[in-house]
Design an enzyme around this catalytic site. Structure first.
Site, PDB file in Angstrom:
ATOM      1  N   SER A  26       0.809  -1.222   0.000  1.00 33.25           N
ATOM      2  CA  SER A  26       0.000   0.000   0.000  1.00 33.25           C
ATOM      3  C   SER A  26       0.840   1.268   0.000  1.00 33.25           C
ATOM      4  CB  SER A  26      -0.939   0.014   1.215  1.00 33.25           C
ATOM      5  OG  SER A  26      -0.200  -0.126   2.417  1.00 33.25           O
ATOM      6  N   GLY A  63      -1.862  -4.292   0.985  1.00 31.88           N
ATOM      7  CA  GLY A  63      -1.966  -5.500   1.780  1.00 31.88           C
ATOM      8  C   GLY A  63      -1.004  -6.601   1.379  1.00 31.88           C
ATOM      9  N   ASN A  92       4.022  -5.453   5.623  1.00 30.10           N
ATOM     10  CA  ASN A  92       2.876  -6.207   6.124  1.00 30.10           C
ATOM     11  C   ASN A  92       3.300  -7.491   6.838  1.00 30.10           C
ATOM     12  OD1 ASN A  92       0.643  -4.501   5.316  1.00 30.10           O
ATOM     13  ND2 ASN A  92       1.181  -5.011   3.223  1.00 30.10           N
ATOM     14  N   HIS A 176      -0.010   5.179   6.866  1.00 31.07           N
ATOM     15  CA  HIS A 176       0.159   5.527   5.452  1.00 31.07           C
ATOM     16  C   HIS A 176       0.428   7.023   5.276  1.00 31.07           C
ATOM     17  CE1 HIS A 176      -2.200   1.755   5.308  1.00 31.07           C
ATOM     18  NE2 HIS A 176      -1.386   1.496   4.299  1.00 31.07           N
TER      19      HIS A 176
END
Length: 198
Positions: A26, A63, A92, A176
């Site tokens: 992401s 993800g 992740n 993020h």
């Protein structure tokens, strides 16, 4: 009907001849913003101006884990035939607390695949928050250093380094980066990527 036939050769002649393939999660897919605002798209814009003949293919998926990247890379290499592969995965894995050896093995497979396809590699590292424990966080960062050294590939140790301590550079999830922070990430990655565009 003759007109498209005449213009087609000119179009193909002007088309980029070298590809940078970005395999990320992401953070590279531009989560929470328009795709055009992410650091990868901004890098593509700069490349079009400064490195004509190069293009960027962003195969990043929100993800994505290192296992997912290792599974997908062969098809992406075949599809895009890149001269440079940017591997920006592992975040992740770390957030899920996956075994360090597993992440390292997956990244190793990706590097080997890219090198096997005659592509130059830029490995982009991540760091984990301290709540995961010193042994894990230190080992996580060390994975990237060890892999880059073992394979002789370029390394950017920490993607988020320019904004790591700037709370305002992150979205509400505190994970993020915002759209406003993306140019700083582009500039950070560019220093390591530009030397590979030859």
């Amino acid at each position: 009907m003759a007109q498209p036939a005449k213009s087609a050769p000119a179009t193909s002649a002007a088309a980029p001849t070298h590809t940078v393939l970005v395999m990320g999660d992401s953070l590279s897919a531009g989560y929470g913003m328009a795709a055009s605002q992410g650091w990868v798209a901004l890098t593509a814009d700069r490349m079009a101006r400064q490195k004509p003949g190069w293009r960027v293919v962003n195969a990043s998926i929100s993800g994505e884990t290192s296992a997912g990247g290792a599974t997908r890379i062969a098809a992406e290499l075949k599809r895009t035939r890149p001269a440079v592969v940017v591997i920006a995965l592992g975040a992740n894995d770390g957030l899920r607390g996956l075994p360090l050896e597993q992440t390292r093995g997956n990244l190793d497979r990706m590097i080997r695949a890219a090198k096997g396809a005659k592509a130059r590699v830029l490995l982009v590292g991540m760091r984990m928050p301290p709540n995961l424990g010193k042994a894990y966080t230190d080992g996580f960062s060390a994975n990237y250093v060890a892999l880059a050294k073992a394979h002789g590939v370029a390394l950017l140790p920490f993607l988020l380094e320019p904004i790591a301590l700037d709370r305002n550079a992150y979205q509400a999830d505190n994970l993020h980066p915002t759209a406003a922070a993306q140019p700083r990430l582009r500039d950070h990655v560019w220093k390591a990527l530009a030397p590979l565009l030859r």
